[in-house]
Every structure is written in C-alpha cells, then in structure tokens.
Design an enzyme around this catalytic site. Structure first.
Site, PDB file in Angstrom:
ATOM      1  N   SER A   1       0.856  -1.181   0.000  1.00 30.87           N
ATOM      2  CA  SER A   1       0.000   0.000   0.000  1.00 30.87           C
ATOM      3  C   SER A   1       0.895   1.235   0.000  1.00 30.87           C
ATOM      4  O   SER A   1       2.071   1.157   0.382  1.00 30.87           O
ATOM      5  CB  SER A   1      -0.875  -0.004   1.261  1.00 30.87           C
TER       6      SER A   1
ATOM      7  N   TYR B   1      -1.477  -0.566  10.514  1.00 28.02           N
ATOM      8  CA  TYR B   1      -1.508  -0.920   9.095  1.00 28.02           C
ATOM      9  C   TYR B   1      -0.269  -0.386   8.384  1.00 28.02           C
ATOM     10  O   TYR B   1       0.389  -1.110   7.628  1.00 28.02           O
ATOM     11  CB  TYR B   1      -2.778  -0.370   8.460  1.00 28.02           C
TER      12      TYR B   1
ATOM     13  N   LYS C   1       2.880  -2.539   6.569  1.00 31.76           N
ATOM     14  CA  LYS C   1       3.256  -2.396   5.163  1.00 31.76           C
ATOM     15  C   LYS C   1       4.694  -1.889   5.011  1.00 31.76           C
ATOM     16  O   LYS C   1       5.393  -2.280   4.070  1.00 31.76           O
ATOM     17  CB  LYS C   1       2.274  -1.463   4.451  1.00 31.76           C
TER      18      LYS C   1
END
Length: 269
Positions: free
Chosen positions: A139, A152, A156
């Site tokens: 992402s 998150y 990533k």
C-alpha cells in the site's frame, strides 16, 4: 500461449477482493491456482464455484505459522511445485494510536507481515527451483505513515523492507521479487478493518463505487508480474504521495493531516 499457462500460482486471501479477482483472471489463462482464506464458508463457496477446474482452496489463518506450512505443503503435494506466490491476504484498521489496544497492532502485524513471511519461507525452495516470482500486495501506507492507520502502516513498511531485503538476496538466483501498491480499491477491507478494540468496524468512510475495481487492480498486478517490475504504485494519488513524501516530507505531514482531520482538528477519515 499465456505467460500463466500451467503456472502454479499461490494467492493468499483469495476469498474476497483483489485475491478473488486474481483467481478469476488467472483461471481462464490456464494457471493452476491455490488459495487460502480464514472463512470456511467462503472457501467452500469458492470450491463450488470452480468445481470444474483444479482450484486448490484451503481454510487457513496465515497469522499461524503451522497453518501456512500445511497450506504450502498441500499445494506442492497437489500441483508438484510453486511458480508464483502472491502474498495478498491482509487486514486494515482505523483508530488513533492513543485509543488503540496493543493487541490490534499485534494482530495486524501477524496477518499483514508475518503471514507473508511464513508462506514465503515454506514456498521458497520450490520457487527457487523454478526461478519463480514472489509478490507482496502492499500500500502507499508502506511509504507514508497514515493517521488512524498506525498498525496498518507499520505492517506495510515492514513488508516492503523485508521484500527489498529478499529481492537483494535473490538478485542472482533467477527469482523475481516485487511489491505492488494498489491504492484505494473497491473491496471489503474497510468493512473488515479493526476498531480500537480489534473488532471489525463493518462500515466504510469512502465512496466504494468511485474506487478502482478489484478486477482492474488484478489486471495491473498480473501485467507487472509478466514484465518483472520491481514495484508498482497504481494510482496517481499514490504516486504523488510517494514523491512528495520523499522530496518534501514536512509538506507531506501537513497535507496528510489536512486530508484526515477537519478544521476543528477532529479525526474524520
């Protein structure tokens, strides 16, 4: 003949979103597909949907190393090898760090990062033998930390750093390592995103109908695999974000804050 003809492609998280779109794109191209997902019901539905083709679908929680090992071993037993591994399975979250239980960070890291590590570890001998490909679905949050998505973003960042290390280690092995950053894609990832207590929120703050479709995203990923791309950032917003964060990080801080907070300083996205 298709590049993917008779290739054994493993896709984690294939019961929804991008993972399912990848399956739908690969089956007509002649690929032999193996996939996994946490939901027994969704895996069973996949098996019924593709009863006429050889789809190896397994219920598996990739945050558990032993389940990853069994999934990869059963794939090799079924197809004899692995050519391509797409580490797609992932989970999101939406909560400010000050409000967030540490178990949320742990869970997101275990699924998004360690799940990829486990599956790759057990698939790597076969991928090395076949000079195959390892893909991580990441992402823009792997380039730029986002408020309300600290766990998150961390997962990533970890995924991309690990893949970059692995890519360098594999540089002269014939194995291709890459990661892709789809940007906002229409899927259920926001509905399943965890709140501050680790419970699925069941809602989205975006207009899902305006986002890139999972089918389109899958098309770009497969094209990048064929072309052996190093990285792929799909959206214009993602490319601009990566560039500004690299060239003017302080400006990126302010723009990101403005995007996620209203004029009263309230977190809204």
């Amino acid at each position: 003949m298709s590049f993917f003809q008779d290739k054994v492609v493993v896709i984690t998280g294939g019961s929804d979103g991008i993972g399912k779109a990848l399956i739908e794109a690969l089956i007509p191209l002649g690929a032999k597909v193996a996939t996994c997902g946490r939901s027994h019901d969704k895996i069973y539905k996949l098996q019924v949907e593709y009863a006429q083709v050889m789809l190896h679908a397994v219920a598996c929680d990739i945050s558990i190393e032993e389940e990853c090992r069994r999934f990869i071993d059963s794939t090799i037993e079924t197809f004899g090898r692995i050519d391509i591994l797409i580490n797609n399975a992932g989970i999101s979250m939406r909560a400010l760090f000050t409000d967030c239980d540490t178990k949320v960070t742990r869970k997101v890291m275990e699924i998004n990062f360690l799940g990829a590590v486990y599956c790759t570890k057990y698939a790597l001998p076969s991928i090395l033998e076949n000079k195959g490909t390892i893909v991580g679905v990441s992402s823009t949050a792997g380039y730029r930390g986002l408020p309300g998505r600290s766990a998150y973003s961390a997962s990533k960042f970890a995924l991309q750093g690990w893949l970059e290390s692995l890519r360098t280690e594999m540089l002269h092995s014939g194995v291709h390592v890459m990661w892709v950053c789809p940007g906002f894609t229409a899927s259920n990832i926001r509905l399943a995103a965890l709140d501050s207590h680790g419970v699925a929120r069941g809602e989205t703050v975006l207009n899902e109908g305006s986002l890139m479709t999972a089918d389109e995203c899958a098309h770009h990923i497969l094209k990048a695999i064929r072309r052996r791309k190093r990285t792929l950032v799909l959206t214009l917003l993602g490319k601009v974000t990566v560039l500004i964060n690299k060239m003017a990080p302080s400006l990126a801080d302010r723009l990101t804050y403005k995007h996620y907070y209203n004029k009263k300083g309230e977190f809204v996205k």
